[in-house]
Design a protein around this motif. Structure first.
Motif, PDB file in Angstrom:
ATOM      1  N   LYS A  47      64.261 141.779   8.836  1.00 36.91           N
ATOM      2  CA  LYS A  47      65.483 141.940   8.053  1.00 36.91           C
ATOM      3  C   LYS A  47      65.582 140.723   7.133  1.00 36.91           C
ATOM      4  O   LYS A  47      65.782 139.595   7.609  1.00 36.91           O
ATOM      5  N   VAL A  48      65.413 140.943   5.817  1.00 42.32           N
ATOM      6  CA  VAL A  48      65.204 139.850   4.869  1.00 42.32           C
ATOM      7  C   VAL A  48      66.260 139.876   3.773  1.00 42.32           C
ATOM      8  O   VAL A  48      66.620 140.945   3.259  1.00 42.32           O
ATOM      9  N   ALA A  49      66.734 138.687   3.389  1.00 44.89           N
ATOM     10  CA  ALA A  49      67.594 138.535   2.210  1.00 44.89           C
ATOM     11  C   ALA A  49      67.008 137.458   1.315  1.00 44.89           C
ATOM     12  O   ALA A  49      66.504 136.432   1.800  1.00 44.89           O
ATOM     13  N   LEU A  50      67.030 137.689   0.008  1.00 45.71           N
ATOM     14  CA  LEU A  50      66.581 136.692  -0.961  1.00 45.71           C
ATOM     15  C   LEU A  50      67.647 136.538  -2.041  1.00 45.71           C
ATOM     16  O   LEU A  50      68.124 137.538  -2.590  1.00 45.71           O
ATOM     17  N   VAL A  51      68.015 135.298  -2.330  1.00 50.61           N
ATOM     18  CA  VAL A  51      68.969 135.024  -3.412  1.00 50.61           C
ATOM     19  C   VAL A  51      68.375 134.008  -4.376  1.00 50.61           C
ATOM     20  O   VAL A  51      67.634 133.105  -3.976  1.00 50.61           O
ATOM     21  N   GLU A  52      68.704 134.182  -5.648  1.00 52.29           N
ATOM     22  CA  GLU A  52      68.195 133.329  -6.720  1.00 52.29           C
ATOM     23  C   GLU A  52      69.371 132.961  -7.639  1.00 52.29           C
ATOM     24  O   GLU A  52      70.092 133.842  -8.096  1.00 52.29           O
ATOM     25  N   LYS A  53      69.562 131.677  -7.887  1.00 47.32           N
ATOM     26  CA  LYS A  53      70.764 131.239  -8.621  1.00 47.32           C
ATOM     27  C   LYS A  53      70.758 131.665 -10.082  1.00 47.32           C
ATOM     28  O   LYS A  53      71.816 131.877 -10.680  1.00 47.32           O
ATOM     29  N   GLU A  54      69.580 131.809 -10.679  1.00 47.09           N
ATOM     30  CA  GLU A  54      69.496 132.227 -12.076  1.00 47.09           C
ATOM     31  C   GLU A  54      68.862 133.619 -12.169  1.00 47.09           C
ATOM     32  O   GLU A  54      69.536 134.615 -12.116  1.00 47.09           O
ATOM     33  N   ASP A  55      67.540 133.647 -12.292  1.00 51.05           N
ATOM     34  CA  ASP A  55      66.827 134.916 -12.423  1.00 51.05           C
ATOM     35  C   ASP A  55      65.451 134.759 -11.815  1.00 51.05           C
ATOM     36  O   ASP A  55      64.920 133.641 -11.719  1.00 51.05           O
ATOM     37  N   PHE A  56      64.849 135.854 -11.422  1.00 58.73           N
ATOM     38  CA  PHE A  56      63.492 135.817 -10.882  1.00 58.73           C
ATOM     39  C   PHE A  56      62.553 135.147 -11.882  1.00 58.73           C
ATOM     40  O   PHE A  56      62.567 135.468 -13.064  1.00 58.73           O
TER      41      PHE A  56
END
Length: 550
Positions: A47-56
Protein backbone atom coordinates in the motif's frame (compact mmCIF):
# COMPACT_ATOMS: atom_id res chain seq x y z
CA UNK A 1 -16.65 5.06 -16.14
CA UNK A 2 -13.60 4.77 -13.87
CA UNK A 3 -11.61 7.83 -12.88
CA UNK A 4 -8.19 8.05 -14.53
CA UNK A 5 -5.64 8.13 -11.67
CA UNK A 6 -3.74 10.98 -13.34
CA UNK A 7 -6.80 13.12 -14.07
CA UNK A 8 -7.59 16.08 -11.75
CA UNK A 9 -10.27 13.93 -10.10
CA UNK A 10 -7.87 11.00 -9.82
CA UNK A 11 -5.31 13.17 -8.04
CA UNK A 12 -7.86 14.41 -5.49
CA UNK A 13 -9.06 10.86 -4.95
CA UNK A 14 -5.46 9.76 -4.28
CA UNK A 15 -5.01 12.47 -1.63
CA UNK A 16 -8.29 11.52 0.02
CA UNK A 17 -7.52 7.79 0.00
CA UNK A 18 -3.96 8.08 1.33
CA UNK A 19 -5.29 10.06 4.30
CA UNK A 20 -7.96 7.49 5.21
CA UNK A 21 -5.80 4.52 6.16
CA UNK A 22 -2.23 3.73 7.14
CA UNK A 23 -0.04 3.07 4.12
CA UNK A 24 2.91 0.69 4.15
CA UNK A 25 5.17 3.21 2.44
CA UNK A 26 4.96 7.00 2.04
CA UNK A 27 7.43 8.42 -0.49
CA UNK A 28 8.27 12.12 -0.44
CA UNK A 29 9.61 13.29 -3.80
CA UNK A 30 8.46 12.71 -7.36
CA UNK A 31 11.73 12.50 -9.24
CA UNK A 32 12.94 9.33 -10.90
CA UNK A 33 14.09 7.87 -7.56
CA UNK A 34 10.75 8.40 -5.81
CA UNK A 35 8.63 7.36 -8.79
CA UNK A 36 10.76 4.27 -9.41
CA UNK A 37 10.50 3.34 -5.74
CA UNK A 38 6.71 3.78 -5.78
CA UNK A 39 6.48 1.51 -8.81
CA UNK A 40 8.68 -1.15 -7.23
CA UNK A 41 6.69 -1.17 -3.99
CA UNK A 42 3.32 -1.15 -5.77
CA UNK A 43 4.39 -4.08 -7.94
CA UNK A 44 5.13 -5.99 -4.72
CA UNK A 45 1.51 -5.43 -3.63
CA UNK A 46 2.31 -2.87 -0.95
CA UNK A 47 0.00 0.00 0.00
CA UNK A 48 1.94 2.99 -1.36
CA UNK A 49 1.54 6.78 -1.35
CA UNK A 50 3.77 9.25 -3.20
CA UNK A 51 3.63 13.04 -2.88
CA UNK A 52 5.60 15.67 -4.77
CA UNK A 53 5.63 19.35 -3.76
CA UNK A 54 5.89 20.67 -7.33
CA UNK A 55 5.59 18.27 -10.27
CA UNK A 56 6.98 14.92 -11.34
CA UNK A 57 10.59 15.35 -12.53
CA UNK A 58 10.53 19.02 -11.45
CA UNK A 59 14.16 18.91 -10.29
CA UNK A 60 17.13 16.90 -11.53
CA UNK A 61 14.92 14.42 -13.37
CA UNK A 62 13.97 16.96 -16.05
CA UNK A 63 17.30 18.80 -16.14
CA UNK A 64 19.74 15.97 -16.81
CA UNK A 65 21.83 15.26 -19.91
CA UNK A 66 18.92 13.02 -20.99
CA UNK A 67 21.15 9.98 -21.36
CA UNK A 68 20.56 6.45 -20.17
CA UNK A 69 24.23 5.62 -20.23
CA UNK A 70 26.74 3.11 -18.99
CA UNK A 71 29.06 5.70 -17.48
CA UNK A 72 32.20 4.52 -19.22
CA UNK A 73 34.15 7.49 -17.87
CA UNK A 74 33.69 6.15 -14.32
CA UNK A 75 36.07 3.30 -15.23
CA UNK A 76 38.89 5.82 -14.93
CA UNK A 77 37.95 6.21 -11.24
CA UNK A 78 37.89 2.46 -10.71
CA UNK A 79 34.11 2.33 -10.19
CA UNK A 80 33.72 -1.04 -11.88
CA UNK A 81 30.55 -2.04 -10.03
CA UNK A 82 28.78 1.23 -10.87
CA UNK A 83 29.71 0.88 -14.54
CA UNK A 84 28.60 -2.76 -14.63
CA UNK A 85 25.24 -1.91 -13.07
CA UNK A 86 24.67 1.16 -15.27
CA UNK A 87 25.70 -0.55 -18.47
CA UNK A 88 23.46 -3.57 -17.89
CA UNK A 89 20.46 -1.52 -16.81
CA UNK A 90 20.32 0.25 -20.19
CA UNK A 91 18.93 -2.83 -21.95
CA UNK A 92 16.40 -3.42 -19.16
CA UNK A 93 15.10 0.13 -19.45
CA UNK A 94 14.81 -0.14 -23.22
CA UNK A 95 12.79 -3.33 -22.73
CA UNK A 96 10.27 -1.71 -20.38
CA UNK A 97 10.14 1.62 -22.26
CA UNK A 98 10.94 1.00 -25.94
CA UNK A 99 9.11 4.22 -26.88
CA UNK A 100 11.27 6.39 -24.61
CA UNK A 101 14.73 4.78 -24.49
CA UNK A 102 16.23 5.55 -27.89
CA UNK A 103 19.50 3.90 -28.99
CA UNK A 104 22.12 6.29 -30.34
CA UNK A 105 25.61 5.74 -31.71
CA UNK A 106 28.15 7.47 -29.47
CA UNK A 107 31.40 8.36 -31.24
CA UNK A 108 34.66 8.85 -29.37
CA UNK A 109 37.08 10.62 -31.76
CA UNK A 110 40.79 9.82 -31.54
CA UNK A 111 43.40 12.41 -32.42
CA UNK A 112 47.09 12.24 -33.14
CA UNK A 113 48.82 11.39 -29.90
CA UNK A 114 45.96 9.23 -28.57
CA UNK A 115 46.74 5.57 -28.04
CA UNK A 116 44.18 3.56 -30.01
CA UNK A 117 45.13 0.38 -28.11
CA UNK A 118 44.56 2.05 -24.74
CA UNK A 119 41.10 3.29 -25.66
CA UNK A 120 40.07 0.01 -27.30
CA UNK A 121 41.09 -1.83 -24.13
CA UNK A 122 38.86 0.46 -22.09
CA UNK A 123 35.91 -0.07 -24.43
CA UNK A 124 36.51 -3.84 -24.47
CA UNK A 125 36.27 -3.86 -20.66
CA UNK A 126 33.09 -1.80 -20.90
CA UNK A 127 31.54 -4.19 -23.43
CA UNK A 128 32.32 -7.12 -21.15
CA UNK A 129 30.91 -5.41 -18.05
CA UNK A 130 27.78 -4.48 -20.00
CA UNK A 131 27.30 -7.96 -21.41
CA UNK A 132 27.14 -6.51 -24.93
CA UNK A 133 26.72 -9.22 -27.62
CA UNK A 134 29.56 -9.39 -30.17
CA UNK A 135 27.45 -7.84 -32.95
CA UNK A 136 26.86 -4.69 -30.88
CA UNK A 137 30.30 -4.23 -29.37
CA UNK A 138 32.39 -1.11 -29.98
CA UNK A 139 33.95 -0.66 -33.41
CA UNK A 140 36.94 1.22 -34.68
CA UNK A 141 36.11 3.90 -37.25
CA UNK A 142 38.34 5.44 -39.86
CA UNK A 143 38.70 9.21 -39.88
CA UNK A 144 36.33 9.61 -42.83
CA UNK A 145 33.71 7.46 -41.07
CA UNK A 146 33.89 9.77 -38.05
CA UNK A 147 33.59 12.76 -40.38
CA UNK A 148 30.46 11.27 -41.92
CA UNK A 149 28.82 11.60 -38.51
CA UNK A 150 30.45 14.89 -37.51
CA UNK A 151 31.66 16.66 -40.64
CA UNK A 152 32.98 19.81 -38.92
CA UNK A 153 34.98 18.08 -36.19
CA UNK A 154 38.46 19.49 -35.59
CA UNK A 155 41.76 18.14 -36.83
CA UNK A 156 44.10 16.29 -36.46
CA UNK A 157 41.56 13.46 -36.43
CA UNK A 158 43.08 10.02 -36.98
CA UNK A 159 40.20 7.60 -36.18
CA UNK A 160 37.42 7.00 -33.71
CA UNK A 161 35.51 4.45 -31.69
CA UNK A 162 31.74 4.07 -31.85
CA UNK A 163 29.68 2.27 -29.25
CA UNK A 164 26.00 2.06 -28.39
CA UNK A 165 24.32 4.32 -25.85
CA UNK A 166 20.75 5.47 -25.21
CA UNK A 167 18.97 8.77 -24.80
CA UNK A 168 15.56 9.58 -23.38
CA UNK A 169 13.16 12.31 -22.45
CA UNK A 170 13.95 12.23 -18.75
CA UNK A 171 10.76 13.98 -17.59
CA UNK A 172 8.39 11.73 -19.54
CA UNK A 173 10.34 8.66 -18.42
CA UNK A 174 9.89 9.75 -14.80
CA UNK A 175 6.19 10.41 -15.43
CA UNK A 176 5.80 6.92 -16.92
CA UNK A 177 7.17 5.37 -13.73
CA UNK A 178 4.72 7.41 -11.64
CA UNK A 179 1.84 6.36 -13.90
CA UNK A 180 2.92 2.73 -13.68
CA UNK A 181 2.95 2.95 -9.87
CA UNK A 182 -0.61 4.30 -9.95
CA UNK A 183 -1.72 1.60 -12.39
CA UNK A 184 -0.62 -0.96 -9.83
CA UNK A 185 -2.43 0.63 -6.91
CA UNK A 186 -0.21 3.44 -5.58
CA UNK A 187 -1.85 6.72 -4.59
CA UNK A 188 0.13 9.44 -6.33
CA UNK A 189 -0.22 13.23 -6.20
CA UNK A 190 1.85 16.17 -7.42
CA UNK A 191 1.52 19.75 -6.12
CA UNK A 192 1.31 18.15 -2.67
CA UNK A 193 3.92 19.41 -0.23
CA UNK A 194 4.96 17.84 3.07
CA UNK A 195 4.62 20.55 5.71
CA UNK A 196 5.85 18.43 8.61
CA UNK A 197 6.61 14.84 9.53
CA UNK A 198 4.35 13.14 12.06
CA UNK A 199 6.00 11.65 15.15
CA UNK A 200 4.99 9.11 17.76
CA UNK A 201 7.70 9.46 20.38
CA UNK A 202 10.94 8.99 18.45
CA UNK A 203 9.34 7.23 15.48
CA UNK A 204 8.20 8.91 12.26
CA UNK A 205 4.68 7.72 11.46
CA UNK A 206 3.87 9.72 8.30
CA UNK A 207 3.53 13.33 7.24
CA UNK A 208 1.14 16.25 6.95
CA UNK A 209 0.64 16.96 3.24
CA UNK A 210 -0.70 20.23 1.86
CA UNK A 211 -2.50 20.28 -1.49
CA UNK A 212 -0.97 23.47 -2.88
CA UNK A 213 -3.86 23.87 -5.34
CA UNK A 214 -6.67 23.87 -2.76
CA UNK A 215 -4.55 24.51 0.39
CA UNK A 216 -6.26 21.57 2.10
CA UNK A 217 -4.01 19.61 4.48
CA UNK A 218 -4.10 15.80 4.69
CA UNK A 219 -2.47 13.70 7.41
CA UNK A 220 -0.96 10.59 5.83
CA UNK A 221 -0.14 7.80 8.28
CA UNK A 222 2.65 5.45 7.16
CA UNK A 223 4.53 2.48 8.54
CA UNK A 224 7.66 3.67 6.70
CA UNK A 225 8.41 7.09 5.17
CA UNK A 226 11.18 7.65 2.63
CA UNK A 227 12.74 11.03 1.85
CA UNK A 228 13.51 10.82 -1.88
CA UNK A 229 13.88 14.52 -2.60
CA UNK A 230 17.21 14.42 -4.47
CA UNK A 231 18.96 17.80 -4.27
CA UNK A 232 16.55 18.78 -1.47
CA UNK A 233 17.34 15.68 0.65
CA UNK A 234 19.59 17.43 3.16
CA UNK A 235 17.40 20.55 3.27
CA UNK A 236 14.29 18.42 3.89
CA UNK A 237 15.94 16.76 6.88
CA UNK A 238 17.39 19.94 8.38
CA UNK A 239 14.07 21.81 8.09
CA UNK A 240 12.49 19.13 10.25
CA UNK A 241 15.46 19.16 12.66
CA UNK A 242 16.71 15.76 11.58
CA UNK A 243 20.46 15.38 11.29
CA UNK A 244 21.73 13.85 8.02
CA UNK A 245 24.62 11.42 8.65
CA UNK A 246 26.59 12.92 5.77
CA UNK A 247 26.63 16.17 3.83
CA UNK A 248 25.31 16.47 0.30
CA UNK A 249 27.45 17.89 -2.49
CA UNK A 250 25.37 19.50 -5.21
CA UNK A 251 27.06 19.67 -8.60
CA UNK A 252 25.67 21.88 -11.35
CA UNK A 253 25.60 20.67 -14.93
CA UNK A 254 24.89 23.28 -17.61
CA UNK A 255 23.87 22.57 -21.23
CA UNK A 256 23.67 24.77 -24.32
CA UNK A 257 21.13 24.20 -27.08
CA UNK A 258 21.69 24.83 -30.81
CA UNK A 259 19.76 24.18 -33.99
CA UNK A 260 21.12 21.04 -35.61
CA UNK A 261 22.16 22.82 -38.79
CA UNK A 262 24.71 24.86 -36.79
CA UNK A 263 26.42 21.73 -35.39
CA UNK A 264 25.56 19.03 -37.93
CA UNK A 265 26.13 15.70 -36.21
CA UNK A 266 24.42 12.32 -36.01
CA UNK A 267 24.02 10.55 -32.68
CA UNK A 268 26.40 11.74 -29.99
CA UNK A 269 30.01 12.87 -30.14
CA UNK A 270 32.47 12.96 -27.25
CA UNK A 271 34.22 16.33 -27.30
CA UNK A 272 37.81 17.07 -26.32
CA UNK A 273 39.19 20.48 -27.14
CA UNK A 274 42.90 21.08 -27.82
CA UNK A 275 43.04 22.81 -24.41
CA UNK A 276 41.83 19.60 -22.72
CA UNK A 277 38.20 20.48 -21.99
CA UNK A 278 35.87 17.48 -22.26
CA UNK A 279 32.15 17.21 -22.94
CA UNK A 280 29.69 15.97 -25.54
CA UNK A 281 27.36 17.05 -28.30
CA UNK A 282 24.09 15.14 -28.71
CA UNK A 283 21.56 15.25 -31.53
CA UNK A 284 17.86 15.23 -30.58
CA UNK A 285 15.61 15.58 -33.62
CA UNK A 286 16.14 19.15 -34.94
CA UNK A 287 18.41 20.23 -32.09
CA UNK A 288 21.91 19.57 -30.77
CA UNK A 289 22.89 20.21 -27.17
CA UNK A 290 26.39 20.57 -25.75
CA UNK A 291 27.30 19.76 -22.17
CA UNK A 292 28.20 19.71 -19.45
CA UNK A 293 29.82 21.42 -16.51
CA UNK A 294 30.47 19.69 -13.18
CA UNK A 295 31.01 22.36 -10.51
CA UNK A 296 29.93 22.65 -6.85
CA UNK A 297 26.68 24.54 -6.27
CA UNK A 298 25.67 26.08 -2.96
CA UNK A 299 22.58 28.19 -3.77
CA UNK A 300 18.91 27.21 -3.61
CA UNK A 301 18.22 23.94 -5.45
CA UNK A 302 14.81 25.18 -6.63
CA UNK A 303 15.66 26.71 -10.00
CA UNK A 304 19.36 26.60 -10.98
CA UNK A 305 20.27 28.49 -14.13
CA UNK A 306 23.16 28.62 -16.56
CA UNK A 307 25.73 31.18 -15.44
CA UNK A 308 27.87 33.29 -17.76
CA UNK A 309 31.09 31.46 -16.82
CA UNK A 310 29.62 28.05 -17.65
CA UNK A 311 28.16 29.31 -20.93
CA UNK A 312 31.55 30.73 -21.92
CA UNK A 313 33.33 27.49 -20.99
CA UNK A 314 30.96 25.28 -23.01
CA UNK A 315 30.79 27.66 -25.97
CA UNK A 316 34.59 27.86 -26.12
CA UNK A 317 34.83 24.06 -26.06
CA UNK A 318 32.28 23.78 -28.88
CA UNK A 319 34.09 26.42 -30.93
CA UNK A 320 37.42 24.62 -30.51
CA UNK A 321 35.93 21.20 -31.32
CA UNK A 322 34.00 22.48 -34.38
CA UNK A 323 36.23 25.34 -35.60
CA UNK A 324 34.75 25.44 -39.12
CA UNK A 325 31.20 25.78 -37.79
CA UNK A 326 31.94 29.40 -36.79
CA UNK A 327 29.63 29.11 -33.78
CA UNK A 328 28.99 32.28 -31.80
CA UNK A 329 26.93 33.15 -28.74
CA UNK A 330 24.13 34.21 -31.10
CA UNK A 331 23.71 30.56 -32.16
CA UNK A 332 22.77 29.46 -28.64
CA UNK A 333 18.97 29.23 -28.59
CA UNK A 334 18.60 28.05 -25.01
CA UNK A 335 20.26 26.76 -21.86
CA UNK A 336 19.41 24.56 -18.93
CA UNK A 337 21.06 23.61 -15.65
CA UNK A 338 20.52 20.62 -13.41
CA UNK A 339 21.90 19.53 -10.07
CA UNK A 340 23.51 16.18 -9.29
CA UNK A 341 22.71 15.19 -5.68
CA UNK A 342 26.08 13.67 -4.73
CA UNK A 343 27.27 12.46 -1.33
CA UNK A 344 30.17 14.60 -0.14
CA UNK A 345 33.42 12.60 -0.11
CA UNK A 346 35.78 15.55 0.25
CA UNK A 347 36.68 15.35 -3.44
CA UNK A 348 35.96 17.57 -6.42
CA UNK A 349 32.43 17.18 -7.76
CA UNK A 350 33.78 15.59 -10.95
CA UNK A 351 35.71 12.96 -8.97
CA UNK A 352 32.90 12.28 -6.47
CA UNK A 353 31.20 8.92 -6.96
CA UNK A 354 27.68 8.72 -8.40
CA UNK A 355 26.86 5.87 -6.00
CA UNK A 356 23.78 5.96 -3.77
CA UNK A 357 23.26 5.36 -0.06
CA UNK A 358 20.20 4.73 2.11
CA UNK A 359 20.29 6.47 5.49
CA UNK A 360 18.15 5.51 8.47
CA UNK A 361 17.23 8.83 10.09
CA UNK A 362 14.71 7.61 12.68
CA UNK A 363 12.64 4.50 13.23
CA UNK A 364 10.20 4.43 10.33
CA UNK A 365 12.12 7.09 8.40
CA UNK A 366 14.70 6.56 5.65
CA UNK A 367 16.48 8.95 3.29
CA UNK A 368 18.04 8.10 -0.09
CA UNK A 369 21.02 10.12 -1.30
CA UNK A 370 23.12 10.06 -4.48
CA UNK A 371 22.50 7.86 -7.49
CA UNK A 372 21.76 8.49 -11.15
CA UNK A 373 18.91 8.13 -13.64
CA UNK A 374 20.18 4.96 -15.28
CA UNK A 375 20.39 2.99 -12.03
CA UNK A 376 17.09 4.16 -10.50
CA UNK A 377 15.52 0.67 -10.65
CA UNK A 378 18.40 -0.91 -8.75
CA UNK A 379 18.30 1.98 -6.27
CA UNK A 380 14.68 1.09 -5.58
CA UNK A 381 15.72 -2.52 -4.86
CA UNK A 382 18.29 -1.30 -2.35
CA UNK A 383 15.82 1.03 -0.64
CA UNK A 384 13.26 -1.77 -0.41
CA UNK A 385 15.75 -3.92 1.48
CA UNK A 386 15.90 -1.19 4.13
CA UNK A 387 12.10 -0.81 4.06
CA UNK A 388 11.84 -4.56 4.71
CA UNK A 389 14.06 -4.20 7.79
CA UNK A 390 11.81 -1.46 9.12
CA UNK A 391 8.77 -3.69 8.56
CA UNK A 392 10.55 -6.82 9.87
CA UNK A 393 9.82 -8.74 6.69
CA UNK A 394 11.93 -10.13 3.83
CA UNK A 395 11.83 -9.06 0.17
CA UNK A 396 13.45 -10.68 -2.82
CA UNK A 397 14.66 -8.46 -5.65
CA UNK A 398 11.62 -7.40 -7.63
CA UNK A 399 11.98 -8.79 -11.13
CA UNK A 400 8.57 -7.39 -12.08
CA UNK A 401 10.17 -3.96 -12.47
CA UNK A 402 12.22 -5.41 -15.33
CA UNK A 403 9.26 -7.14 -16.95
CA UNK A 404 6.19 -4.90 -16.67
CA UNK A 405 6.10 -2.47 -19.60
CA UNK A 406 5.76 1.21 -18.72
CA UNK A 407 2.65 3.09 -19.91
CA UNK A 408 2.97 4.02 -23.58
CA UNK A 409 5.40 1.19 -24.30
CA UNK A 410 3.13 -1.74 -25.20
CA UNK A 411 3.79 -1.59 -28.93
CA UNK A 412 2.23 -4.17 -31.26
CA UNK A 413 5.43 -4.28 -33.30
CA UNK A 414 9.04 -3.11 -32.99
CA UNK A 415 9.57 0.55 -32.22
CA UNK A 416 10.79 1.46 -35.73
CA UNK A 417 7.70 -0.01 -37.38
CA UNK A 418 5.42 1.54 -34.77
CA UNK A 419 6.87 4.99 -35.32
CA UNK A 420 6.61 4.64 -39.10
CA UNK A 421 2.97 3.56 -38.89
CA UNK A 422 2.06 6.41 -36.53
CA UNK A 423 3.97 8.91 -38.67
CA UNK A 424 1.91 7.91 -41.70
CA UNK A 425 -1.38 8.05 -39.80
CA UNK A 426 -0.61 11.46 -38.36
CA UNK A 427 0.48 12.85 -41.72
CA UNK A 428 -2.68 11.50 -43.36
CA UNK A 429 -4.63 13.50 -40.78
CA UNK A 430 -2.79 16.70 -41.67
CA UNK A 431 -0.08 16.76 -38.99
CA UNK A 432 3.20 18.22 -40.28
CA UNK A 433 6.07 15.77 -40.68
CA UNK A 434 8.39 17.33 -38.06
CA UNK A 435 5.52 17.46 -35.58
CA UNK A 436 4.60 13.82 -36.28
CA UNK A 437 8.24 12.82 -35.83
CA UNK A 438 8.40 14.56 -32.46
CA UNK A 439 5.11 13.02 -31.31
CA UNK A 440 6.23 9.49 -32.16
CA UNK A 441 9.54 10.13 -30.35
CA UNK A 442 7.78 11.19 -27.12
CA UNK A 443 4.39 9.55 -26.72
CA UNK A 444 4.45 5.89 -27.67
CA UNK A 445 0.96 4.38 -27.68
CA UNK A 446 -0.52 7.58 -26.22
CA UNK A 447 -0.49 8.73 -29.83
CA UNK A 448 -3.66 6.64 -30.17
CA UNK A 449 -5.31 9.02 -27.69
CA UNK A 450 -4.13 12.05 -29.66
CA UNK A 451 -5.53 10.53 -32.86
CA UNK A 452 -8.81 9.72 -31.08
CA UNK A 453 -9.07 13.35 -29.96
CA UNK A 454 -8.57 14.40 -33.58
CA UNK A 455 -11.34 12.07 -34.72
CA UNK A 456 -13.68 13.69 -32.17
CA UNK A 457 -12.69 17.16 -33.37
CA UNK A 458 -9.95 17.96 -35.89
CA UNK A 459 -9.06 21.00 -33.78
CA UNK A 460 -7.07 18.76 -31.44
CA UNK A 461 -4.58 17.93 -34.22
CA UNK A 462 -3.97 21.59 -35.05
CA UNK A 463 -0.58 23.11 -34.16
CA UNK A 464 -0.29 25.03 -30.90
CA UNK A 465 1.45 27.79 -32.87
CA UNK A 466 2.78 28.16 -36.40
CA UNK A 467 6.43 27.82 -35.35
CA UNK A 468 5.90 25.04 -32.76
CA UNK A 469 6.01 21.31 -33.60
CA UNK A 470 3.26 20.44 -31.13
CA UNK A 471 -0.51 19.98 -31.30
CA UNK A 472 -3.42 21.13 -29.14
CA UNK A 473 -4.37 17.60 -28.19
CA UNK A 474 -1.15 17.27 -26.18
CA UNK A 475 -2.50 19.83 -23.71
CA UNK A 476 -5.73 17.90 -23.28
CA UNK A 477 -3.81 14.63 -22.81
CA UNK A 478 -1.58 16.29 -20.20
CA UNK A 479 -4.59 17.44 -18.17
CA UNK A 480 -6.75 14.33 -18.53
CA UNK A 481 -4.13 11.59 -18.19
CA UNK A 482 -0.83 13.14 -17.01
CA UNK A 483 -1.74 15.24 -13.94
CA UNK A 484 -0.65 18.54 -15.50
CA UNK A 485 -2.12 21.33 -13.35
CA UNK A 486 0.08 24.28 -14.35
CA UNK A 487 1.27 25.64 -17.68
CA UNK A 488 4.84 24.84 -16.61
CA UNK A 489 3.86 21.19 -16.00
CA UNK A 490 2.86 20.93 -19.65
CA UNK A 491 5.43 23.17 -21.31
CA UNK A 492 8.46 22.10 -19.28
CA UNK A 493 7.90 18.42 -18.56
CA UNK A 494 5.02 16.82 -20.52
CA UNK A 495 5.91 18.29 -23.93
CA UNK A 496 9.57 19.41 -23.55
CA UNK A 497 8.65 22.65 -25.38
CA UNK A 498 10.55 24.75 -22.85
CA UNK A 499 13.85 23.37 -24.13
CA UNK A 500 13.23 21.88 -27.55
CA UNK A 501 11.18 24.46 -29.45
CA UNK A 502 11.58 27.93 -30.93
CA UNK A 503 11.94 30.68 -28.31
CA UNK A 504 11.07 28.22 -25.52
CA UNK A 505 7.58 27.73 -26.91
CA UNK A 506 6.42 31.21 -25.89
CA UNK A 507 4.29 31.61 -29.01
CA UNK A 508 2.20 28.61 -27.85
CA UNK A 509 1.63 29.64 -24.25
CA UNK A 510 -1.59 31.63 -24.66
CA UNK A 511 -3.21 28.83 -26.66
CA UNK A 512 -2.05 26.21 -24.14
CA UNK A 513 -3.32 28.34 -21.25
CA UNK A 514 -6.69 28.71 -22.97
CA UNK A 515 -7.05 24.94 -23.32
CA UNK A 516 -5.82 24.18 -19.80
CA UNK A 517 -7.97 26.93 -18.35
CA UNK A 518 -11.10 25.56 -20.01
CA UNK A 519 -10.39 22.04 -18.76
CA UNK A 520 -9.41 23.08 -15.22
CA UNK A 521 -11.87 25.94 -14.70
CA UNK A 522 -9.38 28.81 -14.50
CA UNK A 523 -10.63 32.38 -14.37
CA UNK A 524 -8.89 35.14 -16.32
CA UNK A 525 -6.69 36.15 -13.38
CA UNK A 526 -5.42 32.58 -12.97
CA UNK A 527 -4.83 32.24 -16.70
CA UNK A 528 -2.77 35.46 -16.81
CA UNK A 529 -0.78 34.35 -13.76
CA UNK A 530 0.08 31.03 -15.39
CA UNK A 531 1.26 32.75 -18.58
CA UNK A 532 3.34 35.23 -16.58
CA UNK A 533 4.93 32.48 -14.48
CA UNK A 534 5.87 30.45 -17.52
CA UNK A 535 7.34 33.54 -19.21
CA UNK A 536 9.62 33.94 -16.18
CA UNK A 537 10.71 30.31 -16.47
CA UNK A 538 11.43 30.68 -20.20
CA UNK A 539 13.40 33.84 -19.48
CA UNK A 540 15.59 31.91 -17.02
CA UNK A 541 16.53 29.46 -19.81
CA UNK A 542 17.80 32.17 -22.12
CA UNK A 543 21.43 33.28 -22.21
CA UNK A 544 22.37 35.20 -19.05
CA UNK A 545 22.97 38.36 -21.11
CA UNK A 546 19.50 38.11 -22.68
CA UNK A 547 17.54 37.60 -19.48
CA UNK A 548 15.27 40.45 -18.46
CA UNK A 549 14.78 41.56 -14.91
CA UNK A 550 11.47 40.47 -13.46
Amino acid sequence: MSIHPFSPEGRLNALEQMSKETVDLLIVGGGITGCGLARDAALRGMKVALVEKEDFAYGTSSRSSKLVHGGIRYLANGEVNLVRESARERRVLQTIAPHLIHPIPFVFPLYKGNSTAKYRTGFAIFDKLAGVPPSDQHKLLKADEVRAMAPLLREPLKSGIVYGEYMTDDARFTLANAQSAAEHGAWVANHAAVTRFLLDGDRVIGAAVKDTISNKVYNVAAKVTVNATGPWAEETLLKSRFKPPKRMLLSKGVHLLFRAERIPIEGAIALRSPSGKEGFAIRRLEHVYVGTTDVPYDSSPDEPTADAEAVHELLTMAQQCFPDANITEHDIIGTWAGLRPLIDEGKSSRDTSRHDEVWKIKDGFLSIAGGKLTTYRQMAHRIMRHVAKELHIHFENNEKTAEVILPGGKLHTNVENFRSEMMETLKEKGVAEQTANRLTWLYGTFIHDLIRYGEEDSMWLEPLADDINAIKGEVRLAVEQEMALAISDFMCRRSALLLFSENHGLSAVKTAAGIMGALLGWDETKRRHEISRYTEIANAHMLPVKRTRS
